[in-house]
Design a protein around this motif. Structure first.
Motif, short mmCIF file in Angstrom:
data_model
loop_
_atom_site.label_atom_id
_atom_site.label_comp_id
_atom_site.label_asym_id
_atom_site.label_seq_id
_atom_site.Cartn_x
_atom_site.Cartn_y
_atom_site.Cartn_z
N ARG A 143 1.91 37.62 87.05
CA ARG A 143 1.49 37.67 84.92
C ARG A 143 2.75 36.94 84.02
O ARG A 143 3.37 38.21 84.58
CB ARG A 143 0.95 39.36 84.67
CG ARG A 143 0.12 39.24 85.71
CD ARG A 143 -1.23 40.19 84.73
NE ARG A 143 -2.08 40.22 84.50
CZ ARG A 143 -3.21 40.85 84.17
NH1 ARG A 143 -2.80 41.95 83.72
NH2 ARG A 143 -3.89 40.29 83.61
N SER A 144 2.89 36.62 83.52
CA SER A 144 3.73 36.27 82.62
C SER A 144 3.68 37.29 81.46
O SER A 144 2.57 38.27 81.28
CB SER A 144 3.07 34.51 81.67
OG SER A 144 1.93 35.17 81.28
N TRP A 148 3.50 37.60 78.25
CA TRP A 148 2.52 37.19 77.67
C TRP A 148 1.01 37.03 77.53
O TRP A 148 0.21 36.32 76.54
CB TRP A 148 2.99 35.53 76.39
CG TRP A 148 3.62 35.35 76.82
CD1 TRP A 148 2.22 33.76 77.47
CD2 TRP A 148 4.62 34.42 77.41
NE1 TRP A 148 2.44 33.00 78.31
CE2 TRP A 148 4.29 33.35 78.52
CE3 TRP A 148 5.77 34.60 77.49
CZ2 TRP A 148 5.27 32.21 78.56
CZ3 TRP A 148 6.99 34.22 78.55
CH2 TRP A 148 6.05 32.44 78.71
N THR A 149 0.95 37.51 78.80
CA THR A 149 -0.83 37.52 79.10
C THR A 149 -1.31 38.46 78.25
O THR A 149 -2.46 38.23 78.07
CB THR A 149 -0.65 37.66 80.90
OG1 THR A 149 0.10 36.52 81.07
CG2 THR A 149 -2.50 37.87 81.35
N GLN A 159 -1.32 33.26 73.92
CA GLN A 159 -0.42 32.56 75.26
C GLN A 159 0.25 30.93 74.66
O GLN A 159 1.08 30.66 74.95
CB GLN A 159 -0.98 32.38 76.94
CG GLN A 159 -1.50 33.54 77.26
CD GLN A 159 -2.74 34.11 78.05
OE1 GLN A 159 -2.74 32.65 78.59
NE2 GLN A 159 -2.94 34.83 78.88
N GLY A 160 -1.28 30.15 74.64
CA GLY A 160 -0.80 29.04 73.67
C GLY A 160 0.49 28.71 72.59
O GLY A 160 1.06 28.14 72.74
N TRP A 168 3.60 31.02 72.96
CA TRP A 168 4.75 30.71 73.65
C TRP A 168 4.72 29.84 74.22
O TRP A 168 6.25 29.34 74.50
CB TRP A 168 4.44 32.30 74.14
CG TRP A 168 4.53 33.22 73.42
CD1 TRP A 168 3.94 33.89 72.86
CD2 TRP A 168 6.06 34.08 73.34
NE1 TRP A 168 4.57 35.33 71.87
CE2 TRP A 168 6.28 34.40 72.02
CE3 TRP A 168 7.58 32.84 72.96
CZ2 TRP A 168 7.09 35.27 71.06
CZ3 TRP A 168 8.76 33.29 72.05
CH2 TRP A 168 8.23 34.79 71.66
N SER A 169 4.06 29.37 75.06
CA SER A 169 4.21 27.81 75.78
C SER A 169 4.50 26.82 75.15
O SER A 169 5.03 26.22 75.13
CB SER A 169 2.37 27.96 76.94
OG SER A 169 1.67 27.47 75.42
N ASN A 170 3.97 26.47 73.53
CA ASN A 170 4.74 25.54 73.00
C ASN A 170 5.94 25.68 72.82
O ASN A 170 6.61 25.16 72.22
CB ASN A 170 3.29 25.30 71.95
CG ASN A 170 3.19 24.22 72.10
OD1 ASN A 170 3.95 22.83 71.70
ND2 ASN A 170 3.16 23.60 69.84
N LEU A 229 8.23 27.88 73.58
CA LEU A 229 9.36 27.42 74.92
C LEU A 229 9.01 26.33 75.44
O LEU A 229 10.11 25.87 76.37
CB LEU A 229 9.40 28.72 75.97
CG LEU A 229 8.58 29.87 75.48
CD1 LEU A 229 8.05 31.49 76.11
CD2 LEU A 229 10.40 30.44 74.33
N ASN A 230 8.62 25.29 75.10
CA ASN A 230 8.58 24.02 75.42
C ASN A 230 9.17 23.05 74.91
O ASN A 230 9.24 22.44 73.59
CB ASN A 230 7.09 23.32 75.65
CG ASN A 230 7.01 21.87 76.28
OD1 ASN A 230 7.80 21.05 76.25
ND2 ASN A 230 5.74 21.78 76.06
#
Length: 143
Positions: free
Chosen positions: A42-43, A45-46, A53-54, A56-58, A60-61
């Motif tokens: 699991r990441s 930030w789950t 999640q959205g 942090w994924s943006n 960190l992208n």
């Protein structure tokens, strides 16, 4: 000559790995839904839920930052104050993304009753397994 042989070995090993992934995916359809829903990693930030999640994924992208750094200056004029221009672009972006995501949320919610069935999941696992095995065979036998 040795690099050509090394490339052939890497290609064959990659094909074998893809075949193994395809067979594993196919077999997961036979084990049932619980086996495919098992989470092994699991990441961090789950626990934040979908929004976190959205976010942090943006954040960190690196592609998102590069897009803004390359596109935003094209829409700015130096003769006017920069801050209001950036604010207007940000508001327009938020509105477009909000409409887009609400549209897709509605589509996914409507399709959920058809997609969230054991029969559909088994079929998708089997289809994915066949596709991955065929890609593995193609990769291993390509010249």
């Amino acid at each position: 000559m040795s690099s050509a042989q090394a490339l052939t070995v890497v290609k064959i090993l990659g094909g074998i790995y893809r075949i193994w992934l395809g067979v594993t995916t196919w077999r997961s359809a036979c084990r049932g839904i619980d086996a495919t829903r098992r989470v092994r990693w699991r990441s961090p930030w789950t626990q934040l839920g979908g929004f976190g999640q959205g976010l942090w994924s943006n954040v960190l992208n690196p592609k998102a930052a590069s897009v803004y750094l390359t596109l935003v200056p094209q829409f700015l004029t130096s003769s006017r104050p920069i801050a209001p221009q950036i604010a207007a672009l940000a508001i327009a972006h938020v509105i477009v993304v909000l409409v887009w995501l609400l549209l897709w949320t509605s589509v996914v919610a409507a399709a959920r009753s058809a997609i969230d069935t054991p029969r559909f999941r088994r079929g998708m696992c089997r289809l994915a397994g066949v596709v991955v095995v065929s890609l593995g065979i193609r990769a291993a036998t390509a010249r």
